[in-house]
Design a protein around this motif. Structure first.
Motif, short mmCIF file in Angstrom:
data_model
loop_
_atom_site.label_atom_id
_atom_site.label_comp_id
_atom_site.label_asym_id
_atom_site.label_seq_id
_atom_site.Cartn_x
_atom_site.Cartn_y
_atom_site.Cartn_z
N GLU A 7 0.80 -1.24 -0.07
CA GLU A 7 0.11 0.02 0.04
C GLU A 7 0.83 1.16 -0.07
N ARG A 10 2.06 1.65 -3.18
CA ARG A 10 1.24 2.10 -4.35
C ARG A 10 1.07 3.60 -4.20
N GLN A 13 3.57 5.28 -6.03
CA GLN A 13 3.38 5.17 -7.24
C GLN A 13 2.54 6.00 -7.98
N ARG A 14 1.12 6.02 -7.15
CA ARG A 14 0.00 6.71 -7.86
C ARG A 14 0.32 8.19 -7.98
N THR A 48 10.63 2.37 -8.86
CA THR A 48 9.75 3.69 -8.47
C THR A 48 10.73 4.57 -7.60
#
Length: 425
Positions: A7, A10, A13-14, A48
């Motif tokens: 999480e 993410r 990344q988002r 990332t």
């Protein structure tokens, strides 16, 4: 928990919420060793972080650098090896404008090279040594300390003698290292301590220290030792012992390898000032000082005579019972002096030396007893009267107890034969 780690990745990344805040949470989570291992196993995690680390947004770049720095603290080699794709960028940003980023990159590199040979093998062809040689000219103390940290980690690697030290010696680094160590009292103790250890790792792991000798390492370090000792009467600066220790070792090892030293009696006074200052709080320095004293007196009549003429013998004898190692080293220095002949032995015996040697013959340490027997042999050889004095003080019985100790019996017997000889024989 794997789900939470995913999480966090993410979120980074988002970039839907505040990315900097997501990176901050990730950095906090990466302080945990288990989380570090889970993170590097996630697909795209390092890619990332690398993307954000190379971002043109300074705040994101710095936060990503902090995350990488947390990862570099891992003691698990697979975590360090997961960071391989980022090493070239870490090197690139060492010449950037942000002081904080430079510092983070240095300590991240230093941590990574400790844990992984693969990282070290990648960094050498990427040019880490020339990059560090460029950084070492920085005016910033924090950067210099970071360079010293990276270099000291590299120089301790098992492949350093063959693969790293030759590259360092071929670069401009040695002259800058020596300069920074010798100006430590003025420009900053932190960097001086790091580079002093760097010099020590080179000297003790490299047989031919021609480069350092040509740069004048022996006179420069001797002069530094005099400066450090001169600080002591006014009150030693905080952490002075941290610099004194590697400087003593560097000088000791250079002298052991080359035997070339100037004849400056002030060096002995400096050594005894340092001994006096640190005797109580930092007893580990006694051994370091005595190693240097041994190497100074080993084949040098000048320093043996100076030890006597400067009346430093009482201070030396006070160290006889400081520790097992100190006992052996003090006896070795006394042997160095006694070897020089009858005059020196007479000066030693003026110190009521024999009563101090007698209890040492009952020690459980064969090395100390062996060195004591060696000293007695030299004293009896050059001053036969000492053998008779020794017998009168009960030395005969002390020697007899070693007739059954395998590694000492021959020397003990030889001394017994000497004390049994009639005077003038």
């Amino acid at each position: 928990i794997p789900g939470q780690v995913l999480e966090l990745l993410r979120g980074v990344q988002r970039g839907s919420e505040d990315r900097k805040r997501s990176l901050g949470r990730l950095r906090w989570a990466l302080q945990n060793e288990e989380t570090q291992q889970k993170f590097v196993r996630l697909d795209g995690s390092i890619r990332t972080l690398t993307g954000l680390f190379t971002s043109s947004l300074a705040e994101l770049q710095l936060e990503a650098a902090r995350c990488l720095h947390e990862l570099s603290h891992s003691s698990v080699p697979t975590v360090a090896e997961a960071c391989l794709p980022v090493t070239s960028y870490l090197l690139t940003y060492l010449s950037g404008h942000s002081l904080e980023l430079t510092e983070l990159c240095l300590y991240t590199l230093g941590n990574l090279v400790v844990e992984s040979e693969a990282v070290r093998k990648q960094l050498l062809p990427q040019g880490i040594i020339p990059v560090l040689a460029s950084c070492v000219q920085s005016p910033h103390e924090a950067v210099l300390e970071g360079v010293g940290y990276v270099l000291s980690q590299l120089l301790q690697a098992k492949e350093a003698p063959t693969e790293i030290i030759p590259l360092v010696l071929d670069s401009p680094l040695p002259q800058h290292m020596l300069r920074l160590v010798c100006s430590g009292l003025k420009t900053g103790m932190g960097a001086a301590v790091e580079f002093a250890w760097c010099l020590h790792y080179i000297i003790c792991r490299h047989e031919d220290n021609v480069v350092l000798l040509a740069l004048g390492a022996v006179p420069a370090l001797s002069s530094l030792l005099l400066d450090l000792a001169s600080q002591i009467p006014q009150g030693a600066p905080e952490g002075l012992e941290l610099l004194v220790c590697p400087v003593l070792r560097c000088l000791s090892n250079l002298l052991a390898q080359t035997g070339c030293q100037g004849q400056d009696g002030r060096l002995l006074i400096a050594l005894f000032l340092i001994l006096q200052c640190f005797l109580q709080q930092h007893p580990f320095l006694i051994q370091e000082c005595l190693w240097l004293l041994n190497n100074l007196t080993a084949d040098d009549p000048f320093f043996c005579s100076a030890l006597l003429s400067l009346d430093l013998l009482p201070a030396l004898l006070q160290l006889l019972t400081c520790s097992q190692m100190a006992t052996v080293l003090v006896l070795t220095v006394l042997c160095n002096v006694a070897e020089k002949g009858a005059l020196q032995c007479q000066r030693l015996l003026q110190q009521p030396l024999l009563p101090q040697l007698l209890p040492l013959l009952t020690l459980p340490d064969p090395e100390a007893v062996g060195q004591c027997l060696e000293l007695l042999h030299l004293l009896f050889l050059h001053c036969p009267k000492a053998a008779a004095d020794f017998t009168r003080q009960g030395g005969h019985q002390a020697l007899e107890q070693h007739q059954s100790t395998p590694e000492l019996q021959e020397r003990a017997q030889a001394l017994l034969d000497m004390v049994r000889q009639p005077p003038g024989a």
